[in-house]
Structure formats: C-alpha cells, structure tokens
Design a protein around this motif. Structure first.
Motif, mmCIF file in Angstrom:
data_model
loop_
_atom_site.group_PDB
_atom_site.id
_atom_site.type_symbol
_atom_site.label_atom_id
_atom_site.label_comp_id
_atom_site.label_asym_id
_atom_site.label_seq_id
_atom_site.Cartn_x
_atom_site.Cartn_y
_atom_site.Cartn_z
ATOM 1 N N GLY A 239 39.380 8.340 74.549
ATOM 2 C CA GLY A 239 38.277 8.153 75.479
ATOM 3 C C GLY A 239 37.022 7.588 74.832
ATOM 4 O O GLY A 239 36.271 6.839 75.459
ATOM 5 N N ARG A 240 36.792 7.907 73.569
ATOM 6 C CA ARG A 240 35.568 7.429 72.906
ATOM 7 C C ARG A 240 35.558 5.904 72.806
ATOM 8 O O ARG A 240 34.516 5.278 72.911
ATOM 9 C CB ARG A 240 35.433 8.029 71.498
ATOM 10 C CG ARG A 240 35.388 9.542 71.524
ATOM 11 C CD ARG A 240 34.784 10.092 70.267
ATOM 12 N NE ARG A 240 33.341 10.084 70.355
ATOM 13 C CZ ARG A 240 32.517 10.175 69.329
ATOM 14 N NH1 ARG A 240 32.987 10.263 68.119
ATOM 15 N NH2 ARG A 240 31.223 10.188 69.503
ATOM 16 N N GLN A 241 36.740 5.317 72.595
ATOM 17 C CA GLN A 241 36.811 3.849 72.534
ATOM 18 C C GLN A 241 36.517 3.251 73.907
ATOM 19 O O GLN A 241 35.917 2.192 74.012
ATOM 20 C CB GLN A 241 38.188 3.382 72.046
ATOM 21 C CG GLN A 241 38.388 3.409 70.543
ATOM 22 C CD GLN A 241 38.348 4.798 69.951
ATOM 23 O OE1 GLN A 241 38.776 5.760 70.572
ATOM 24 N NE2 GLN A 241 37.822 4.920 68.755
ATOM 25 N N PHE A 242 36.918 3.965 74.962
ATOM 26 C CA PHE A 242 36.624 3.491 76.323
ATOM 27 C C PHE A 242 35.112 3.613 76.582
ATOM 28 O O PHE A 242 34.523 2.748 77.219
ATOM 29 C CB PHE A 242 37.438 4.289 77.358
ATOM 30 C CG PHE A 242 38.879 3.850 77.422
ATOM 31 C CD1 PHE A 242 39.294 2.920 78.360
ATOM 32 C CD2 PHE A 242 39.822 4.357 76.525
ATOM 33 C CE1 PHE A 242 40.631 2.508 78.420
ATOM 34 C CE2 PHE A 242 41.143 3.959 76.575
ATOM 35 C CZ PHE A 242 41.554 3.024 77.517
ATOM 36 N N ASP A 243 34.486 4.688 76.065
ATOM 37 C CA ASP A 243 33.019 4.826 76.204
ATOM 38 C C ASP A 243 32.336 3.646 75.517
ATOM 39 O O ASP A 243 31.381 3.070 76.043
ATOM 40 C CB ASP A 243 32.504 6.108 75.524
ATOM 41 C CG ASP A 243 33.094 7.375 76.117
ATOM 42 O OD1 ASP A 243 33.619 7.310 77.240
ATOM 43 O OD2 ASP A 243 33.034 8.423 75.443
ATOM 44 N N ASP A 244 32.845 3.313 74.327
ATOM 45 C CA ASP A 244 32.202 2.243 73.535
ATOM 46 C C ASP A 244 32.231 0.893 74.239
ATOM 47 O O ASP A 244 31.333 0.076 74.066
ATOM 48 C CB ASP A 244 32.868 2.128 72.149
ATOM 49 C CG ASP A 244 32.454 3.288 71.253
ATOM 50 O OD1 ASP A 244 31.478 3.978 71.602
ATOM 51 O OD2 ASP A 244 33.114 3.513 70.215
ATOM 52 N N TYR A 311 35.184 -3.230 84.436
ATOM 53 C CA TYR A 311 35.515 -2.226 83.417
ATOM 54 C C TYR A 311 36.982 -2.355 82.979
ATOM 55 O O TYR A 311 37.296 -2.293 81.786
ATOM 56 C CB TYR A 311 35.234 -0.826 83.971
ATOM 57 C CG TYR A 311 35.718 0.298 83.098
ATOM 58 C CD1 TYR A 311 35.208 0.480 81.811
ATOM 59 C CD2 TYR A 311 36.699 1.185 83.539
ATOM 60 C CE1 TYR A 311 35.657 1.508 81.003
ATOM 61 C CE2 TYR A 311 37.153 2.222 82.737
ATOM 62 C CZ TYR A 311 36.632 2.372 81.473
ATOM 63 O OH TYR A 311 37.081 3.379 80.669
ATOM 64 N N ASP A 312 37.866 -2.566 83.950
ATOM 65 C CA ASP A 312 39.286 -2.721 83.617
ATOM 66 C C ASP A 312 39.510 -3.938 82.727
ATOM 67 O O ASP A 312 40.331 -3.901 81.801
ATOM 68 C CB ASP A 312 40.134 -2.844 84.892
ATOM 69 C CG ASP A 312 40.226 -1.518 85.636
ATOM 70 O OD1 ASP A 312 39.927 -0.478 85.025
ATOM 71 O OD2 ASP A 312 40.594 -1.529 86.823
ATOM 72 N N LEU A 313 38.761 -5.010 83.000
ATOM 73 C CA LEU A 313 38.898 -6.216 82.170
ATOM 74 C C LEU A 313 38.378 -5.951 80.760
ATOM 75 O O LEU A 313 39.012 -6.313 79.768
ATOM 76 C CB LEU A 313 38.098 -7.364 82.780
ATOM 77 C CG LEU A 313 38.801 -8.174 83.855
ATOM 78 C CD1 LEU A 313 37.861 -9.181 84.469
ATOM 79 C CD2 LEU A 313 40.018 -8.884 83.265
ATOM 80 N N LEU A 314 37.203 -5.287 80.692
ATOM 81 C CA LEU A 314 36.595 -5.007 79.379
ATOM 82 C C LEU A 314 37.478 -4.080 78.532
ATOM 83 O O LEU A 314 37.481 -4.164 77.308
ATOM 84 C CB LEU A 314 35.217 -4.354 79.556
ATOM 85 C CG LEU A 314 34.113 -5.220 80.169
ATOM 86 C CD1 LEU A 314 32.892 -4.377 80.515
ATOM 87 C CD2 LEU A 314 33.703 -6.334 79.192
ATOM 88 N N SER A 315 38.209 -3.189 79.206
ATOM 89 C CA SER A 315 39.003 -2.212 78.444
ATOM 90 C C SER A 315 40.489 -2.596 78.382
ATOM 91 O O SER A 315 41.312 -1.774 77.989
ATOM 92 C CB SER A 315 38.836 -0.818 79.047
ATOM 93 O OG SER A 315 39.139 -0.842 80.407
ATOM 94 N N LYS A 316 40.792 -3.842 78.751
ATOM 95 C CA LYS A 316 42.199 -4.256 78.818
ATOM 96 C C LYS A 316 42.924 -4.107 77.472
ATOM 97 O O LYS A 316 44.051 -3.653 77.397
ATOM 98 C CB LYS A 316 42.291 -5.694 79.329
ATOM 99 C CG LYS A 316 43.725 -6.158 79.508
ATOM 100 C CD LYS A 316 43.823 -7.503 80.136
ATOM 101 C CE LYS A 316 45.266 -7.947 80.243
ATOM 102 N NZ LYS A 316 45.970 -8.017 78.972
ATOM 103 N N LYS A 317 42.208 -4.477 76.400
ATOM 104 C CA LYS A 317 42.830 -4.402 75.067
ATOM 105 C C LYS A 317 43.251 -2.967 74.737
ATOM 106 O O LYS A 317 44.301 -2.738 74.132
ATOM 107 C CB LYS A 317 41.822 -4.865 74.012
ATOM 108 C CG LYS A 317 42.100 -6.245 73.526
ATOM 109 C CD LYS A 317 41.448 -6.454 72.180
ATOM 110 C CE LYS A 317 41.566 -7.901 71.798
ATOM 111 N NZ LYS A 317 40.332 -8.435 71.269
ATOM 112 N N LEU A 318 42.395 -2.013 75.109
ATOM 113 C CA LEU A 318 42.710 -0.602 74.830
ATOM 114 C C LEU A 318 43.927 -0.170 75.645
ATOM 115 O O LEU A 318 44.804 0.542 75.139
ATOM 116 C CB LEU A 318 41.510 0.288 75.158
ATOM 117 C CG LEU A 318 40.234 0.037 74.345
ATOM 118 C CD1 LEU A 318 39.080 0.860 74.878
ATOM 119 C CD2 LEU A 318 40.474 0.376 72.864
#
Ligand code: ATP
Length: 567
Positions: A239-244, A311-318
């Motif tokens: 979750g911390r990487q998603f916060d970042d 947000y989904d696009l920004l966190s796609k890599k994760l």
C-alpha cells in the motif's frame, strides 16, 4: 458436577500482527468470528506507538504523531523482530523513529518520559507493549480477562522470530496457544463460512497485499487439511507504494502552482503521505476523491481532486507487479493458472477494485476471486487473518500443548502428498452415444495429503456384463478455448459502453477447459456379470508410503476384488 465445579472456559482471541496494522478478533458462542474495535472504534489498529511527554499513544492516535513527533513514534517494526541490524531494510522507518543497532538485534531510541534521557527500546519490548495494548482493547470489549491467543505471521517468519514473538506476548501474561501462517488463517476464515461438514477439496491462492509487503501462497485444501505448496514475497510492494503514486502526482500539481516541492520538507511529506493514504482508500469506494491539506508547504494550503481512472493509470505498473507475483507463485507450485480453484485477496490493499479485476482477468472464469470488487459476498480482506486466528483459537483453546502441536496446520506441509491425481476409468461397452467408451473420474487430486482414503460409486454398465475398472495415474491438461477476438468484440460491443474504468485495457476473459487424461494404468479389476444400471463401489486407500489398496465391489452384490500396489 455442580456448575461451580465446571472448569472455567478460557477466553481466547485471534491477533493479526502486521507491520502496518494489527487486528483482534474473537469467536462468538455461535461460532462466528468477529473483529473487535478498539476504544477509538478502529478495527485496523496501526501497529504504531508514540511517546509524548509521559504518555504512550497507540494505534491511529500514535500514527497521527508521525507528522509532529516522528522521532518518538515507532512504526513498521514487526519484520525487525529476531533480525540482526545488518539484515533489516530500514526504508519504511524513514519517516519515524530510526532503528538502531543493539546487542539483541534492533532497537529504537525514544524520549519515553518528559525531562529524562532517551530510552532504548528493543523490538521485543515494543512488540510486548503493542500486544499488551491489543490485549487490553480486547479485554475492554469482551469485559473479561484474556487468557490466550493465536497470532498470525507471514510464511517466511523464521523459527527464531516465532520464538521471540511468543516470548514477547507471554511477557504481557497472554498465553500464545499457537502461531499460524497468515494465508492459512485467511483460508480458515473462508472455510469456516462454508456450510458443508466436509470441506470441498480445492487449490487456493491467497494473495495478501498489505502496507509494506505483498505475499502470495498456493495452498492445497484436501479433506480439511491444508498444505502450503509454494510461497512468494515482494518486500517492496504494498500500500505504501500506492500512496507514493498519489504523493508524486499531487506534489507535481503543487509545484506547478507554488514552485515548491512538498516532498523536500519532512513534515510536509508526512502530512501529504497521511492524506494520500486516505484519498487512496476513498478511491476504492468512489470514482473520485478530494484532498485538502492546510498549510502543506511554504504556507500554502492544498486542495485538489483525483479520479479513479487517473489513479488506476498512475498505479498500473504496481498492479502489473502484483499480477507478475501471482503468476510466479503458481509457476513455483508447478501449476497452471487453471489449477487454481479460488483466489482469496487479503490485506488492506486488496480493497482496490482495479487490482481485483486485474487478477480476475488472468484466471479462467471458473476461478472464484474473493475480493469486495469481484464478489459482493467476499469477506473484508483487512479482517481475514484476525478472523482465521480467532477461529483457530476457539478450536484449540482447551487442547493440551502437545495436541496443539499435532493440529498445527504448518506441520501438514511436511506430510507426503500425491504428486499426480489418481483416477478411476470405468469402461462402458455402451456409452452416451451408443459406442464403447472410457470415462475418467478424478478420485484423489494431486497434492492430497496422505494417508488418504476415498470411496465412490459409479454406474457400472448401461447394458449389463463385465465391468473393467482401471485405477490410473491421471494427468490434467488445460485446453485454451478462449473465443477468437472478432467473436468476442461483437459480443461485448453493446454491453460495455458505460464502464469508464475499463477503457484503457481490453478485458480478456479466458475460457480454459480442463481435460483429464490417463497417464499410466496402476491397477485393473474386473467385476463379472454386473447387471444393467447396477452400481459399482470403488474404495481407494493410499498409505503414508503411497502404497495403494483398491477394493471394488458391486453395491448389494456378494464379494468383490481387492489388490495392493506398492508406492
Ligand atoms: P504489512 O505487514 O504488509 O505492512 P499489514 O498486514 O500490517 O501489512 P494491512 O492492514 O493488511 O496491513 O494493509 C494496510 C494497507 O492497506 C495500507 O497501505 C492501507 O492504506 C491499505 N488499505 C486499507 N484499506 C484500504 C482501502 N479501502 N483501499 C485501498 N487500500 C487500503
């Protein structure tokens, strides 16, 4: 015996002890596990302790001190237990009290009392204090002294770490009945809900996406026994990487407006991180979320919004990394994605709808994905470990210590299990289409823990006569029958228009058919003169050394055949 002479029942609880959060649960008299809220009403209690003046703060209150009092606030310490200073990764403790080297391993130096020298608190001591606070919250809620608990830990917790955890808990007067693996607890939380007396055999993947790490485990559930087949961990994904992702996104916006980077100031960064975490949680429930921070940096306030699609696009890599982890643990178990009957999403980050839908996409539609976004009846992923621990605690509360050892699920992992499925082939002179055919039934699935015994009945013959029964080593093969693209596009054109979240990716639904084929015949039995439609019973016994004993008989008939094949 009079009532007063009856042995007092122990009050036991389940504790999920995470790096980010902990939860406590109990089992009500009707057998239902419930997660307990602490005095502040939190069910996910941050594993954080903070010292201000002479006060010790715990949970959410302590977490809020990460902004004003980071150096006296201890967070993300669980994985440091039993490790040497050289072996820890201190990254997560960057914005809280820094870990220091100590003769016992790792410690923290904090100003525990006003007007006194800083104290050195070992990780074991902090663990004891944290568990004491959890124990007090549970006692407060239940109105009773808590006698014992079952605690969950990740599958990679070493023996030394488990021992220290048990000692740290004992120091609070709490007896640790058992320490169990988190994914096993999550699976228990689900199996306890099933209403059948015999749990269905299945292979389950538990994906636990927490705050600081992601853990995946493949577990075979056979006859109510669990076998851990493979595990995989990513210590830099949570979750911390998603916060970042949101911290970076909003920082860029702030820089554009005010020419100052809030990430460069510790206090501004801490504020932004806490608010981004809250914004991220809102995005699990709604299509957009607001953020509002007074005096974020340089005296400027910050107000903005972000929508889910962004947000989904920004966190796609994760999300890609999570999918990769799932694929690799299945591979490590020597399996194919279609071998997984159920995926259980655990951990707070599993609330994220996009993650659940991405996981669903890679599995065939026959694989159930248990997450709030894919199944409205799914259990709360943040509560699974604590619930499972509470269920286990109530099951073993009155056991003697050595019986608990015996019932330890992890011990099951060392029992031998079947490397290949065992099947029964019934030769029918006249099958469904009037031709002779062989029907293959899987009797015992691969990974069944042995010794095992199964009995099944089949219709022997549709026409009457001799019935040949063959016990075989089977092989399951997957045949991809995903419809070709053009056909699918036609079918989905009309009904998918308003799904704004899905438009950047094609939603692939895999259709995979499982075919069972014979690999090797192990034994044959011939039952003579079976009447038309008469049932045939086959009993298979697999001993611990894999020796097979097969018994076949006509139901209601006399005698039968029996044979043994060495393992
Ligand atoms: P770890 O040991 O990996 O740090 P944990 O088991 O202590 O994890 P969990 O409570 O499982 O912690 O997960 C915490 C993470 O889940 C946090 O990053 C939190 O922001 C995130 N989280 C909690 N609820 C939600 C939600 N509704 N949507 C998205 N993320 C959430």
């Amino acid at each position: 015996m009079s009532d007063s002479e009856e042995p007092q029942q122990k009050t036991v609880i389940g504790i999920a002890f995470g790096n980010s959060n902990s939860s406590i649960a109990f089992t009500s008299p009707d057998g239902k596990a419930e997660v307990i809220a602490n005095e502040e009403g939190d069910r996910q209690i941050p594993s954080v302790l903070s010292y201000v003046g002479d006060e010790e703060y715990h949970g959410a209150q302590a977490k809020s001190h990460l902004v004003r009092n980071p150096k006296n606030t201890i967070a993300y310490f669980r994985d440091f237990l039993g490790k040497s200073f050289a072996d820890i990764d201190p990254t997560n403790a960057h914005s809280s009290a820094h870990p220091i080297q100590h003769e016992t391993g790792v410690a923290f130096s904090v100003e525990e009392k006003a007007d006194a020298e800083p104290s050195t608190l070992t990780v074991s001591e902090i663990t004891t204090r944290h568990i004491r606070r959890l124990q007090e919250s549970a006692a407060d809620f239940l109105g009773k002294k808590i006698d014992g608990c079952v605690i969950t830990v990740p599958t990679d917790f070493s023996e030394a770490q488990r021992k220290l955890l048990a000692e740290a808990s004992k120091a609070t007067g709490l007896e640790v009945l058992q320490i169990i693996h988190e994914p096993v607890a999550s699976l228990l939380a689900y199996t306890a809900r099933e209403e059948t007396s015999h749990p269905v055999d299945k292979t389950v993947l538990v994906l636990d996406i927490g705050g600081t790490r992601t853990d995946a485990a493949v577990i075979a559930s056979r006859g109510g026994m669990f076998t851990l087949l493979a595990t995989q961990h990513d210590y830099e994904l949570g979750g911390r990487q998603f916060d970042d992702v949101l911290v970076d996104h909003f920082s860029k916006e702030f820089i554009k407006k005010h020419k100052t980077d809030p990430r460069e100031n510790e206090r501004s960064l801490a504020k932004l991180k806490l608010e981004c975490e809250a914004t991220k949680k809102t995005l699990s429930l709604s299509n957009s979320a607001q953020i509002s921070i007074e005096s974020l940096a340089g005296g400027f306030d910050f107000h903005s919004t972000v929508n889910k699609l962004r947000y989904d696009l920004l966190s796609k890599k994760l999300a890609d990394q999570i999918v990769g982890l799932v694929e690799s643990v299945v591979k490590k178990a020597g399996m194919d994605l279609s071998d997984i009957n159920e995926v259980i999403l655990a951990g707070g980050t599993s609330h994220t709808p996009k993650i659940a839908s991405r996981i669903q996409q890679i599995f065939p539609s026959t694989t159930a994905v248990q997450a709030p976004a894919t199944n409205p009846n799914a259990l709360n992923p943040s509560e699974l470990s604590a619930r499972g621990a509470a269920i286990q605690a109530s099951l073993i509360a009155e056991f003697e210590a050595e019986d608990i050892e015996q019932s330890t699920h992890p011990a099951v992992t060392v029992t031998p299990h079947l490397p290949k499925p065992i099947g029964v082939v019934i030769h029918s002179p006249e099958g469904d289409e009037g031709k002779a055919e062989d029907k293959v039934y899987v009797f015992l699935d691969a990974e069944t823990a042995v010794p095992a015994r199964r009995t099944a009945t089949f219709i022997g013959t549709q026409v009457g006569g001799d019935v040949l029964i063959r016990i075989v080593e089977a092989k399951k093969e997957s045949v991809d029958i995903t419809p070709p693209k053009e056909v699918k596009e036609k079918a989905t054109d009309e009904d998918d228009e308003d799904d704004e979240d899905d438009d950047e990716e094609e939603e692939e639904e895999k259709v995979i058919k499982r075919v069972t084929e014979v690999e090797k015949v192990i034994a044959e039995a011939l039952l003579k003169d079976v009447k038309k439609g008469q049932k045939v019973e086959v009993m298979l016994n697999v001993a611990g050394d894999l020796t097979l004993t097969i018994t076949a008989r006509v139901v209601g008939g006399k005698g039968g055949v029996r044979g043994t094949v060495p393992g």
